[in-house]
Design an enzyme around this catalytic site. Sequence first.
Site, PDB file in Angstrom:
ATOM      1  N   LYS A 198       0.862  -1.189   0.000  1.00  0.00           N
ATOM      2  CA  LYS A 198       0.000   0.000   0.000  1.00  0.00           C
ATOM      3  C   LYS A 198       0.892   1.230   0.000  1.00  0.00           C
ATOM      4  O   LYS A 198       1.159   1.846   1.041  1.00  0.00           O
ATOM      5  CB  LYS A 198      -0.936  -0.003   1.209  1.00  0.00           C
ATOM      6  CG  LYS A 198      -2.142   0.934   0.999  1.00  0.00           C
ATOM      7  CD  LYS A 198      -2.989   0.495  -0.171  1.00  0.00           C
ATOM      8  CE  LYS A 198      -4.161   1.408  -0.427  1.00  0.00           C
ATOM      9  NZ  LYS A 198      -4.920   1.059  -1.620  1.00  0.00           N
ATOM     10  N   SER A 400      -8.847  -0.612  -4.992  1.00  0.00           N
ATOM     11  CA  SER A 400      -9.113  -0.171  -3.618  1.00  0.00           C
ATOM     12  C   SER A 400     -10.622  -0.031  -3.399  1.00  0.00           C
ATOM     13  O   SER A 400     -11.353  -1.004  -3.509  1.00  0.00           O
ATOM     14  CB  SER A 400      -8.373   1.129  -3.321  1.00  0.00           C
ATOM     15  OG  SER A 400      -6.998   0.879  -3.158  1.00  0.00           O
TER      16      SER A 400
END
Length: 609
Positions: A198, A400
């Site tokens: 991430k 996401s």
Amino acid sequence: MKGVWAIVKSIFSFIQGLGTTALGLLVIFMLFGLYAASNRETRPSVPDGAVLVLWPNGAIVEQVEYPDPLEAVFSDFNSTPPQTSIHDILRAMERAKNDDRIKALAILTDSISGAAQSHLHTIADGIRKFKESGKKVYALSTSYSQSTYLIAAQADKVFMNPGGGVLLTGFGYYPTYFKSMLDKIEANVNVFRVGTYKAAVEPFIRDDMSPAAKEANMAFLGTLWEQYETSVTSARNLENGALTAALTRVPEDLRAAEGDFAKLALNTGLVDELAPRMAWRQELMDEYGSTPDGQSFSQIHFETYLAATDRPVRSGNEIAVITAQGEIVMGDGPITVTAAETVVGYIRDARNNPNTAAIVLRVDSPGGSAFASELIRQELVAAQAQGLKVIASFGPVAASGGYWISATADEIWAAPSTITGSIGIFGIVPTFEKTLDKIGIHADGVGTSPLAGAFNPARPLDDATKDIIQQSIEYGYREFINLVAEGRNMSAEDVDKIAQGRVWVGSTAHELGLVDNLGEFDDAVQAAARAAGVDSYQLVFYRDHPDQFEQMVADLLNSTIGINTNDMFTGQMSPVLKTALELKEEAELFLNFNDPMGKYAVCFVCKVR
């Protein structure tokens, strides 16, 4: 006397007001009369033997943003960048393929200001399907960017102006890092995340890309480049790997072409002929005939062609298309963002419509607010509880939060070049106590609990607050993982292995089980019809609509149904303006952060240019 004069003025103003009102009403009635008369006009006609001109203008998007109608009237003051719907492009080519009045397709890419890889591949596939009819395709542009060349390469003959060029560079991602700047102002950036890959938060905590991010980014960029190269080399009958090899010897090849980029493109087989406009225009006139004024080849613009061939579909069954485009945010908003309340309203309208047979969720979003994503997903679950099938169709990006809203759909369809995954959560809480201290500003006071004033940016975060936030982020990640596991029939452990915030392209995501099927929007629509058990249906796109009266005035004063294509070349957007628009988009992404819990599921790397 003054009282009498005031009465006289009041009477005069009243009479004047009546006159103004009457004149205004007369003008309105005249406008309605003209509008009604214009609506009785016949459709545009399709010339027999015409060339369909595919000339997209501006950015290619899922849904076009409606400009302010009055701005459209006065185009010099129009601040809305031009856009073209990907669905309009595909519908025009699909219809023209079997239309005997259309003899060929001419592609012009000079006015395209931006397009995602998935959209470019989808258009390229549409061109290949058009060619199956035996009709020729021509690419006619002054020069080609890497993006637009993917489209042009599919043509039977690629023309280019002798002053143009084709510059291929491959794909790269080089974000800006500003940790040192934050250190200089002594800003304290508290970052909370889950997921090895991430990397959205890295610009705040590093001055370079981490090895893990480089590994992940290179993997998906490499796959995208392979797809690009395969499409071009197949269309141009070049050897496999020809583009990659050419990129390693550009200086030598350009020197052999005497520094002429146009000649370089010709020498490497990327274009077929270097010709000014009058030369290729004459060639098409000789082949397909001329316009009535004899100035150009017989043609019809694709938007005019759609207007000429649109026919209403009569069916009681509706496939509702709900589009999630742009960053996912809380509240209401325009089509440029996936505003939770707006999208939830569309889903609720669709599921409460007795004619709705199924829902197609079309996603082109890098994510955003985790809370807003969950609100949208919950409304889709409510539709499924009513017995409606929900089919997710991934466009250029569904990562996401864009994946979150789709995780529990009945089926997920993606294009091979879709950018997806990035399953992870992060939070950023900057505090500026040291920055303010430099200029003599301090925060102090009292509170009824240790958490009172905990999120004041003028005060540092204490350990307890940091612990609370991190636990919330980890809970959000587990929730994300469990949703994916439930929706895709996987174990949470298996999802975690391929999550960790890592980005995947559609073809790889399909192999990993994050995507059920590979296909385009039409494939997802057909899957929705099959799941609903209907053979006959009409597509209904749920979206905002402009004010009808203002649109009527704009239509009257600035009709564009008969676009003149005799002189259709306006040139490409300047690099400076294009860069400015890209910076504006990145700034707006941060400004749209409005999650009430401060949790975000966003993919920053997902926009490949």
